[in-house]
Design a protein around this motif. Structure first.
Motif, short mmCIF file in Angstrom:
data_model
loop_
_atom_site.label_atom_id
_atom_site.label_comp_id
_atom_site.label_asym_id
_atom_site.label_seq_id
_atom_site.Cartn_x
_atom_site.Cartn_y
_atom_site.Cartn_z
N GLU A 22 30.88 -60.37 40.59
CA GLU A 22 29.73 -59.65 39.79
C GLU A 22 30.45 -58.55 39.04
O GLU A 22 29.82 -58.15 37.80
N CYS A 23 31.55 -57.78 39.38
CA CYS A 23 32.02 -56.86 38.54
C CYS A 23 32.86 -57.53 37.39
O CYS A 23 32.82 -56.91 36.33
N LEU A 24 33.36 -58.64 37.28
CA LEU A 24 34.01 -59.36 36.16
C LEU A 24 32.85 -59.74 35.14
O LEU A 24 33.16 -59.49 34.02
N THR A 25 31.70 -60.35 35.75
CA THR A 25 30.51 -60.34 34.70
C THR A 25 30.11 -59.14 33.98
O THR A 25 29.81 -59.10 33.02
N ASN A 26 29.88 -58.12 34.88
CA ASN A 26 29.54 -56.99 34.14
C ASN A 26 30.60 -56.28 33.24
O ASN A 26 30.06 -55.88 32.32
N ALA A 27 31.92 -56.49 33.67
CA ALA A 27 32.74 -56.28 32.61
C ALA A 27 32.66 -56.81 31.27
O ALA A 27 32.80 -56.37 30.28
N ARG A 28 32.59 -58.26 31.35
CA ARG A 28 32.12 -59.30 30.24
C ARG A 28 31.10 -58.80 29.50
O ARG A 28 30.96 -58.76 28.03
N LYS A 29 30.13 -58.34 29.98
CA LYS A 29 28.82 -58.12 29.28
C LYS A 29 28.86 -56.72 28.72
O LYS A 29 28.36 -56.23 27.46
N HIS A 30 29.07 -55.51 29.34
CA HIS A 30 29.23 -54.28 28.97
C HIS A 30 30.53 -53.74 28.22
O HIS A 30 30.47 -52.66 27.73
N ALA A 31 31.71 -54.35 28.45
CA ALA A 31 32.98 -54.10 27.83
C ALA A 31 33.63 -55.33 27.21
O ALA A 31 34.75 -55.62 27.74
N PRO A 32 33.03 -56.14 26.54
CA PRO A 32 33.53 -57.77 26.26
C PRO A 32 35.01 -57.36 25.42
O PRO A 32 35.30 -56.32 24.65
N ALA A 40 43.42 -62.52 56.74
CA ALA A 40 43.25 -62.06 57.80
C ALA A 40 41.81 -61.36 57.65
O ALA A 40 41.18 -61.06 58.67
N VAL A 41 41.32 -61.21 56.45
CA VAL A 41 39.80 -60.67 56.39
C VAL A 41 38.79 -61.68 56.95
O VAL A 41 38.95 -63.01 56.59
N ALA A 42 38.08 -61.03 57.91
CA ALA A 42 37.02 -61.90 58.30
C ALA A 42 36.12 -62.47 57.34
O ALA A 42 35.98 -62.15 56.25
N THR A 43 35.75 -63.74 57.62
CA THR A 43 35.02 -64.66 56.83
C THR A 43 33.56 -63.69 56.11
O THR A 43 33.31 -64.04 54.89
N HIS A 44 32.96 -63.04 56.92
CA HIS A 44 31.78 -62.37 56.40
C HIS A 44 32.13 -61.41 55.23
O HIS A 44 31.41 -61.22 54.18
N ALA A 45 33.13 -60.63 55.55
CA ALA A 45 33.65 -59.65 54.49
C ALA A 45 34.27 -60.47 53.53
O ALA A 45 34.26 -60.00 52.31
N SER A 46 35.07 -61.34 53.52
CA SER A 46 35.83 -62.08 52.69
C SER A 46 34.65 -62.68 51.49
O SER A 46 34.97 -62.73 50.44
N ARG A 47 33.54 -63.42 51.91
CA ARG A 47 32.38 -63.85 51.24
C ARG A 47 31.69 -62.97 50.44
O ARG A 47 31.58 -63.03 49.30
N GLN A 48 31.56 -61.64 50.98
CA GLN A 48 30.90 -60.59 50.28
C GLN A 48 31.85 -59.79 49.13
O GLN A 48 31.67 -59.65 48.26
N SER A 49 33.16 -59.86 49.56
CA SER A 49 34.05 -59.40 48.72
C SER A 49 34.05 -60.56 47.51
O SER A 49 34.30 -59.92 46.17
N PHE A 50 34.08 -61.47 47.64
CA PHE A 50 34.42 -62.62 46.47
C PHE A 50 33.08 -62.31 45.48
O PHE A 50 33.27 -62.53 44.15
N ARG A 51 31.94 -62.36 46.07
CA ARG A 51 30.81 -62.15 45.17
C ARG A 51 30.59 -60.79 44.59
O ARG A 51 30.59 -60.74 43.22
N ILE A 52 31.37 -59.69 44.89
CA ILE A 52 31.50 -58.30 44.46
C ILE A 52 32.51 -58.52 43.24
O ILE A 52 32.22 -57.95 42.14
N VAL A 53 33.56 -59.20 43.41
CA VAL A 53 34.65 -59.32 42.39
C VAL A 53 33.95 -60.02 41.29
O VAL A 53 33.98 -59.67 40.06
#
Length: 388
Positions: A301-311, A286-299
């Protein structure tokens, strides 16, 4: 800037003709004595012939080590005048492949070697013959130096011409590219005005449908038709404007992923050894496309940051869709013994803040109870700041 290319060597036939003819020139007295039946001291013959042959054998290595070969030939010139041709060829290589100082130095060494050779063999020789031999050696070394310097100068001039032509082509390409970009911006501004005009018509006719209650069915249908036509035209103009800004040679970009592709993202993370647990509440579809798209990119980026700074640290992802707001939380323990990856631009959180701001959401992040936590709230009621 690349180094200028070395000047090409003279033709082999010329090189060996000079070297061999000078050698044969100094063998003519020996051949004449043998033809006349006069005895020859073979030790003197070997002293004359062997250094000259050794100098000829050394010539093929003159292109790799011109100065070293020239010095070797200078040493061989002391006992044998037959080295003259090889000395001329070696000096040309030094002048063509090395600096002027090196050429003058090796030239002086070669002439000094010839002077020593004349002093060593001057007993009983006429002064005229000695002067001729010295003049011949000096003339040969000087001519070889001039020929090598001329070849080097021509190669440098050719390199300078090619560099200037390359710079001219790059400047012309840059000028054309700037003109192309300026034209694209001009066209985009014009299309912006057209799109704004068409959208104003859409808003006008939509307002008429909202506030006028006395419209007949035909009038309402005509207004709706006008809204449809202007909306479609606006979309076409917008696509053209984006293609203009992107450039005709650039391929169309693929559709951006949304939360519908979240499982793929998590599977990719697990494939590279990252442990991710997920909890979600509510209907993510039900999440609108524009918010869903940004949410995917935020997740992402968060996973990438976790791999980098807390491998190696596990990551927990929580998604809650309620009242047209998506609440997103990503948390992971702080790095302990693992060495964080120091690469990257360190702008991940800045990018996340930009994406949250595009949908009018809020963002907090920081350390809580030994965990690094990113909290974001993304409303999807209206994509006020993000272009569809």
């Amino acid at each position: 800037m690349t180094a200028p290319p070395l000047a090409p060597a003279p033709p082999r036939v010329v090189v060996w003709t000079v070297a061999v003819l000078a050698f044969l020139y100094y063998l003519t007295p020996i051949a004449a004595r043998l033809a006349a039946g006069r005895p020859l001291p073979w030790s003197l013959v070997l002293l004359l012939v062997l250094p000259a042959i050794a100098a000829l054998v050394a010539l093929p290595w003159r292109e790799r080590a011109p100065i070293a070969i020239a010095l070797v030939i200078a040493a061989l010139w002391v006992p044998s005048p037959g080295v003259l041709g090889a000395a001329i060829v070696a000096q040309e290589s030094v002048a063509r492949r090395r600096s002027l100082t090196s050429a003058l130095t090796t030239g002086a060494v070669l002439i000094a070697a010839k002077v020593l050779e004349l002093f060593a063999s001057a007993s009983g020789a006429a002064a005229t013959a000695i002067s001729f031999e010295l003049a011949l050696a000096i003339a040969g070394v000087v001519i070889a130096t001039l020929v090598g310097l001329l070849a080097s100068s021509r190669a440098q001039a050719q390199h300078d011409r090619e560099s200037a032509e390359q710079a001219r082509r790059e400047a012309e390409a840059s000028r054309i590219n700037e003109a192309r970009m300026a034209e694209r911006e001009r066209i985009a501004r014009e299309m912006h005005d057209v799109v704004a005009h068409r959208l104003s018509l859409v808003a006008l006719h939509a307002g008429g449908l909202v506030y006028r209650t006395n419209l007949t069915a035909d009038e309402a249908q005509a207004a709706a038709r006008m809204i449809q036509l202007n909306a479609q035209a606006s979309l076409d103009e917008l696509r053209t404007m984006l293609a203009t800004l992107r450039g005709s040679e650039a391929p169309p970009e693929p559709p951006q992923p949304t939360l519908a592709e979240l499982d793929v993202l998590l599977a990719d993370a697990e494939d590279i050894g990252q442990l991710v647990t997920v909890t979600h509440i509510g209907d993510l579809e039900a999440v609108a496309t524009h918010a869903s798209r940004q949410s995917f990119r935020i997740v992402q980026e968060c996973l990438t940051n976790a791999r980098k700074h807390a491998p190696g640290a596990p990551v927990h992802l929580s998604l809650t869709a309620r009242d047209e707001v998506l609440h997103l939380r990503v948390s992971n323990p702080l790095a302990d013994l693992a060495i964080p990856d120091a690469s990257g631009s360190r702008l991940g959180l800045v990018g996340i803040a930009e994406r949250v701001g595009l949908v009018g959401g809020t963002l907090t992040h920081g350390v809580r109870d030994g965990q690094f936590v990113v909290d974001a709230a993304l409303p999807w009621g209206a994509p006020a700041k993000e272009g569809a």
